[in-house]
Design a protein around this motif. Structure first.
Motif, PDB file in Angstrom:
ATOM      1  N   SER A  49       0.997  -1.465   0.370  1.00 46.58           N
ATOM      2  CA  SER A  49      -0.255  -0.332  -0.409  1.00 46.58           C
ATOM      3  C   SER A  49       0.730   1.245  -0.006  1.00 46.58           C
ATOM      4  O   SER A  49       2.356   0.927   0.158  1.00 46.58           O
ATOM      5  CB  SER A  49      -0.906  -0.077   1.197  1.00 46.58           C
ATOM      6  OG  SER A  49      -0.272   0.303   2.188  1.00 46.58           O
ATOM      7  N   ASP A 123      -1.524  -1.474  -3.730  1.00 46.82           N
ATOM      8  CA  ASP A 123      -2.418  -1.783  -3.159  1.00 46.82           C
ATOM      9  C   ASP A 123      -3.401  -1.243  -2.846  1.00 46.82           C
ATOM     10  O   ASP A 123      -3.002  -0.295  -3.510  1.00 46.82           O
ATOM     11  CB  ASP A 123      -2.064  -2.744  -1.926  1.00 46.82           C
ATOM     12  CG  ASP A 123      -2.549  -3.829  -1.554  1.00 46.82           C
ATOM     13  OD1 ASP A 123      -4.151  -3.808  -1.914  1.00 46.82           O
ATOM     14  OD2 ASP A 123      -2.780  -4.237  -0.122  1.00 46.82           O
ATOM     15  N   SER A 124      -4.754  -1.724  -2.455  1.00 41.65           N
ATOM     16  CA  SER A 124      -5.522  -0.982  -1.780  1.00 41.65           C
ATOM     17  C   SER A 124      -5.684   0.276  -3.294  1.00 41.65           C
ATOM     18  O   SER A 124      -6.359   1.204  -3.155  1.00 41.65           O
ATOM     19  CB  SER A 124      -5.044   0.221  -0.938  1.00 41.65           C
ATOM     20  OG  SER A 124      -4.453  -1.200   0.027  1.00 41.65           O
ATOM     21  N   SER A 153      -3.579   3.232   2.717  1.00 45.50           N
ATOM     22  CA  SER A 153      -3.899   2.325   3.703  1.00 45.50           C
ATOM     23  C   SER A 153      -4.723   1.215   3.908  1.00 45.50           C
ATOM     24  O   SER A 153      -6.064   1.766   4.366  1.00 45.50           O
ATOM     25  CB  SER A 153      -3.047   3.339   4.892  1.00 45.50           C
ATOM     26  OG  SER A 153      -3.263   1.895   6.407  1.00 45.50           O
ATOM     27  N   GLY A 154      -4.282   0.165   3.540  1.00 46.31           N
ATOM     28  CA  GLY A 154      -5.330  -1.065   3.583  1.00 46.31           C
ATOM     29  C   GLY A 154      -6.277  -1.517   4.897  1.00 46.31           C
ATOM     30  O   GLY A 154      -7.419  -1.468   5.627  1.00 46.31           O
ATOM     31  N   SER A 155      -5.297  -0.889   5.744  1.00 45.26           N
ATOM     32  CA  SER A 155      -5.680  -1.701   7.479  1.00 45.26           C
ATOM     33  C   SER A 155      -6.420  -0.335   7.444  1.00 45.26           C
ATOM     34  O   SER A 155      -6.959  -0.250   9.876  1.00 45.26           O
ATOM     35  CB  SER A 155      -4.392  -1.284   8.088  1.00 45.26           C
ATOM     36  OG  SER A 155      -3.611  -0.347   8.481  1.00 45.26           O
ATOM     37  N   ARG A 202      -8.867   8.610   1.565  1.00 45.31           N
ATOM     38  CA  ARG A 202      -9.122   7.684   1.237  1.00 45.31           C
ATOM     39  C   ARG A 202     -11.076   7.887  -0.262  1.00 45.31           C
ATOM     40  O   ARG A 202     -10.992   8.949  -0.583  1.00 45.31           O
ATOM     41  CB  ARG A 202     -10.152   6.738   1.891  1.00 45.31           C
ATOM     42  CG  ARG A 202     -10.806   7.649   2.411  1.00 45.31           C
ATOM     43  CD  ARG A 202     -12.046   6.802   3.993  1.00 45.31           C
ATOM     44  NE  ARG A 202     -13.099   7.164   4.470  1.00 45.31           N
ATOM     45  CZ  ARG A 202     -13.176   8.402   5.324  1.00 45.31           C
ATOM     46  NH1 ARG A 202     -11.469   8.752   5.504  1.00 45.31           N
ATOM     47  NH2 ARG A 202     -14.095   9.161   5.361  1.00 45.31           N
TER      48      ARG A 202
END
Length: 220
Positions: A49, A123-124, A153-155, A202
């Motif tokens: 990410s 990622d993401s 950030s995926g988390s 996001r």
């Protein structure tokens, strides 16, 4: 013409880690992820990410921009300048001109066609396209796309990294969490802040959010 997709960044991350004598587990501990994730990134089985990529490059002392350079070492040589070595103006101009006549392997620009941009798929749901490069200047000059549902950030964790960040959104909407505040960016909006401030992007919308981002500052 389609953007030029650069090879996976994993091999360059692994090269930088080995050149610094850092074990895979030690790097994982330092950036707060599993050793399995770092291994998957290095072998190309997983893409990092945005937040993980910045954490890795900061820990290894390399620039994000250097990861685009398939023909060069991923390790960025730190540039240290003391007052006694600061070049006079008469030297600075020829140096700048030399950057534009450098070979193709050392320079991206001065003109980068729409079909010639190098691209990193992260990622993401995040895509980076490099808009240009001047040798010896540690900057990330990028066209950034956050696909619907995409996040830095995926988390959901906030990230921080060296440098100063400037962004201009051209289409879509992007939510920026900066410290304890949250902002919604719409087309025509711009942001700027010290990248050491915890932050995250996001896209909560149904269309891609696209903008031009510029992150300046030497690797610490």
């Amino acid at each position: 013409m389609s953007p030029v997709v650069v090879p996976p960044v994993g091999a360059r991350i692994r090269q930088a880690r080995l050149e610094r004598g850092t074990s895979l587990r030690a790097l994982a501990r330092e950036i707060g992820v599993s050793a399995s994730l770092v291994s998957q990134i290095e072998t190309g089985k997983s893409q990092p990410s945005v937040s993980t990529l910045y954490a890795i490059t900061t820990a290894l002392g390399i620039s994000v921009e250097s990861l685009f350079d398939a023909r060069e070492s991923a390790v960025a040589s730190p540039i240290t300048t003391s007052p006694a070595t600061v070049p006079p103006a008469s030297v600075t101009v020829p140096h700048a001109l030399a950057a534009f006549v450098a070979g193709a392997g050392r320079r991206i620009g001065p003109l980068v066609g729409a079909g010639a941009r190098e691209t990193l798929e992260l990622d993401s749901g995040v895509v980076w396209e490099r808009l240009g490069r001047v040798p010896g200047v540690e900057t990330d000059f990028l066209l950034v796309t956050y696909r619907p549902g995409g996040s830095s950030s995926g988390s959901g964790a906030l990230m921080r990294h060296p440098g100063t960040e400037y962004g201009y959104l051209t289409s879509g909407e992007l939510v920026l969490t900066l410290g304890f505040e949250e902002y919604t960016l719409r087309p025509g909006d711009s942001v700027c802040f010290e990248s050491t401030t915890p932050h995250r992007y996001r896209n909560d919308g149904e269309v891609p959010a696209v903008g031009v981002w510029f992150v300046s500052g030497d690797v610490q």
